[in-house]
Scaffold this motif. Structure first.
Motif, PDB file in Angstrom:
ATOM      1  N   LEU A 153      -0.094   0.557  -0.987  1.00 14.42           N
ATOM      2  CA  LEU A 153       0.472   2.060  -0.623  1.00 14.42           C
ATOM      3  C   LEU A 153       0.002   3.078  -1.351  1.00 14.42           C
ATOM      4  N   ARG A 154      -0.618   4.136  -1.026  1.00 11.82           N
ATOM      5  CA  ARG A 154      -0.975   5.030  -1.630  1.00 11.82           C
ATOM      6  C   ARG A 154      -0.603   6.385  -1.232  1.00 11.82           C
ATOM      7  N   GLY A 155       0.782   6.836  -1.299  1.00 17.47           N
ATOM      8  CA  GLY A 155       1.220   8.191  -1.138  1.00 17.47           C
ATOM      9  C   GLY A 155       1.720   7.831   0.691  1.00 17.47           C
ATOM     10  N   VAL A 156       2.104   9.023   1.247  1.00 16.64           N
ATOM     11  CA  VAL A 156       2.703   9.166   2.615  1.00 16.64           C
ATOM     12  C   VAL A 156       2.219  10.635   2.887  1.00 16.64           C
ATOM     13  N   VAL A 157       2.451  10.666   4.537  1.00 17.51           N
ATOM     14  CA  VAL A 157       2.060  11.812   4.853  1.00 17.51           C
ATOM     15  C   VAL A 157       3.060  11.938   6.075  1.00 17.51           C
ATOM     16  N   GLN A 158       3.448  13.165   6.492  1.00 20.08           N
ATOM     17  CA  GLN A 158       4.477  13.417   7.557  1.00 20.08           C
ATOM     18  C   GLN A 158       3.570  14.004   8.608  1.00 20.08           C
ATOM     19  N   ALA A 159       3.339  13.051   9.446  1.00 18.51           N
ATOM     20  CA  ALA A 159       2.519  13.486  10.802  1.00 18.51           C
ATOM     21  C   ALA A 159       2.624  12.653  12.078  1.00 18.51           C
ATOM     22  N   ALA A 160       2.493  12.796  13.132  1.00 27.75           N
ATOM     23  CA  ALA A 160       2.498  12.411  14.412  1.00 27.75           C
ATOM     24  C   ALA A 160       3.860  11.853  14.698  1.00 27.75           C
ATOM     25  N   GLY A 161       4.845  12.723  14.431  1.00 33.34           N
ATOM     26  CA  GLY A 161       6.287  12.462  14.439  1.00 33.34           C
ATOM     27  C   GLY A 161       6.655  11.370  13.542  1.00 33.34           C
ATOM     28  N   ALA A 162       6.291  11.182  12.591  1.00 35.27           N
ATOM     29  CA  ALA A 162       6.663  10.105  11.547  1.00 35.27           C
ATOM     30  C   ALA A 162       6.385  10.273  10.240  1.00 35.27           C
ATOM     31  N   LEU A 163       7.157   9.737   9.202  1.00 39.95           N
ATOM     32  CA  LEU A 163       6.744   9.745   7.734  1.00 39.95           C
ATOM     33  C   LEU A 163       5.703   8.564   7.712  1.00 39.95           C
ATOM     34  N   ARG A 164       4.577   8.529   7.331  1.00 37.19           N
ATOM     35  CA  ARG A 164       3.459   7.376   7.247  1.00 37.19           C
ATOM     36  C   ARG A 164       3.125   7.134   6.082  1.00 37.19           C
ATOM     37  N   PRO A 165       3.646   5.969   5.368  1.00 43.08           N
ATOM     38  CA  PRO A 165       2.889   5.465   4.236  1.00 43.08           C
ATOM     39  C   PRO A 165       1.288   5.301   4.379  1.00 43.08           C
ATOM     40  N   ILE A 166       0.644   5.647   3.324  1.00 44.06           N
ATOM     41  CA  ILE A 166      -0.946   5.426   3.612  1.00 44.06           C
ATOM     42  C   ILE A 166      -1.414   4.242   2.811  1.00 44.06           C
ATOM     43  N   ILE A 167      -1.858   3.230   3.822  1.00 37.42           N
ATOM     44  CA  ILE A 167      -2.300   2.046   3.185  1.00 37.42           C
ATOM     45  C   ILE A 167      -3.922   2.167   2.683  1.00 37.42           C
ATOM     46  N   HIS A 168      -3.801   1.537   1.394  1.00 39.24           N
ATOM     47  CA  HIS A 168      -4.948   1.756   0.871  1.00 39.24           C
ATOM     48  C   HIS A 168      -5.914   0.577   1.087  1.00 39.24           C
ATOM     49  N   LEU A 169      -6.777   0.757   1.853  1.00 39.99           N
ATOM     50  CA  LEU A 169      -7.735  -0.303   2.299  1.00 39.99           C
ATOM     51  C   LEU A 169      -8.420  -1.219   1.169  1.00 39.99           C
ATOM     52  N   ALA A 170      -8.872  -0.295   0.171  1.00 36.66           N
ATOM     53  CA  ALA A 170      -9.746  -1.047  -0.858  1.00 36.66           C
ATOM     54  C   ALA A 170      -8.751  -2.179  -1.735  1.00 36.66           C
ATOM     55  N   SER A 171      -7.564  -1.824  -1.828  1.00 37.87           N
ATOM     56  CA  SER A 171      -6.513  -2.667  -2.451  1.00 37.87           C
ATOM     57  C   SER A 171      -6.308  -3.871  -1.538  1.00 37.87           C
ATOM     58  N   VAL A 172      -6.120  -3.719   0.000  1.00 38.98           N
ATOM     59  CA  VAL A 172      -5.898  -4.920   0.515  1.00 38.98           C
ATOM     60  C   VAL A 172      -7.483  -5.765   0.838  1.00 38.98           C
ATOM     61  N   VAL A 173      -8.481  -5.186   0.836  1.00 36.30           N
ATOM     62  CA  VAL A 173      -9.778  -5.820   0.479  1.00 36.30           C
ATOM     63  C   VAL A 173      -9.672  -6.542  -0.648  1.00 36.30           C
ATOM     64  N   GLU A 174      -9.384  -6.081  -1.939  1.00 31.61           N
ATOM     65  CA  GLU A 174      -9.268  -6.828  -3.244  1.00 31.61           C
ATOM     66  C   GLU A 174      -8.149  -7.969  -3.084  1.00 31.61           C
ATOM     67  N   LEU A 175      -7.300  -7.895  -2.427  1.00 32.30           N
ATOM     68  CA  LEU A 175      -6.233  -8.969  -2.129  1.00 32.30           C
ATOM     69  C   LEU A 175      -7.149 -10.115  -1.259  1.00 32.30           C
ATOM     70  N   ILE A 176      -7.866  -9.758  -0.423  1.00 35.61           N
ATOM     71  CA  ILE A 176      -8.529 -10.859   0.317  1.00 35.61           C
ATOM     72  C   ILE A 176      -9.661 -11.649  -0.921  1.00 35.61           C
ATOM     73  N   LYS A 177     -10.267 -10.778  -1.480  1.00 33.94           N
ATOM     74  CA  LYS A 177     -10.907 -11.451  -2.149  1.00 33.94           C
ATOM     75  C   LYS A 177     -10.376 -12.220  -3.549  1.00 33.94           C
ATOM     76  N   ASP A 178      -9.149 -11.786  -3.845  1.00 32.77           N
ATOM     77  CA  ASP A 178      -8.623 -12.741  -4.913  1.00 32.77           C
ATOM     78  C   ASP A 178      -7.946 -14.110  -4.061  1.00 32.77           C
ATOM     79  N   MET A 179      -7.717 -13.720  -2.942  1.00 28.42           N
ATOM     80  CA  MET A 179      -7.019 -14.830  -2.023  1.00 28.42           C
ATOM     81  C   MET A 179      -8.299 -16.200  -2.145  1.00 28.42           C
ATOM     82  N   HIS A 180      -9.727 -15.817  -2.138  1.00 30.60           N
ATOM     83  CA  HIS A 180     -10.442 -16.769  -2.062  1.00 30.60           C
ATOM     84  C   HIS A 180     -11.064 -17.178  -3.209  1.00 30.60           C
ATOM     85  N   SER A 181     -10.735 -16.616  -4.403  1.00 29.24           N
ATOM     86  CA  SER A 181     -11.208 -16.770  -5.748  1.00 29.24           C
ATOM     87  C   SER A 181     -10.601 -18.325  -6.413  1.00 29.24           C
TER      88      SER A 181
END
Length: 181
Positions: A153-181
């Motif tokens: 997660l990288r920050g938050v935004v108040q939008a569309a009626g909710a406080l929304r944490p922002i998912i950092h996709l590059a970090s998720v992709v790095e996790l996937i890469k690490d899972m297969h190493s």
């Protein structure tokens, strides 16, 4: 007049209606405020029942109802593969990657902007958001109060009626890469 009929104060109702009418008209009389600063494009999604946002700049594509072909894998997060634009791409359950229970049948999929095509499936797409850059609260590993792995997660935004944490996709992709190493 029966005892079950509501009593209506017509003077109060007329006064309220007149006030609402006046405010509505004034809204058009005031010049629109100039938008200062840069606008950021986000997607509002749900993972589990929790609201999140994704930066549009980290997304190569958004699709719905693509046929995912299951493949055997020791990685529970890997749902299978899809064919898109003449390429095959692995598809991972975004909920499972964020430490939620696996999604029952995720309909939506984003393809992360990464060197290799990777799909991330999730259950609910809500809307496209366009927010002023200044409305984003920064923070790495923000504690969002949900079950999500905070390292993605990288920050938050108040939008569309909710406080929304922002998912950092590059970090998720790095996790996937690490899972297969």
């Amino acid at each position: 007049m029966s005892t079950h009929e509501p009593v209506v104060d017509t003077f109060s109702t007329q006064r309220t209606a007149a006030e609402l009418h006046r405010r509505f008209d004034e809204g058009f009389a005031v010049p629109a405020a100039a938008i200062t600063g840069r606008l950021v494009n986000l997607l509002a999604i749900r993972v589990g029942s929790d609201p999140y946002a994704l930066h549009w700049s980290e997304i190569a594509g958004l699709n719905v109802d693509l046929k995912i072909v299951p493949i055997p894998s020791p990685k529970a997060q890997l749902l299978g593969i899809v064919g898109i634009r003449g390429e095959m791409a692995p598809v991972y359950d975004l909920a499972a990657l964020l430490n939620y229970p696996p999604a029952a049948s995720p309909r939506w999929m984003v393809f992360a902007r990464a060197p290799t095509l990777v799909g991330l499936a999730f259950a609910a797409f809500e809307s496209h958001l366009q927010v002023p850059e200044g409305s984003l609260a920064s923070g790495e590993g923000t504690d969002d109060g949900t079950g999500a792995s905070r390292q993605h997660l990288r920050g938050v935004v108040q939008a569309a009626g909710a406080l929304r944490p922002i998912i950092h996709l590059a970090s998720v992709v790095e996790l996937i890469k690490d899972m297969h190493s």
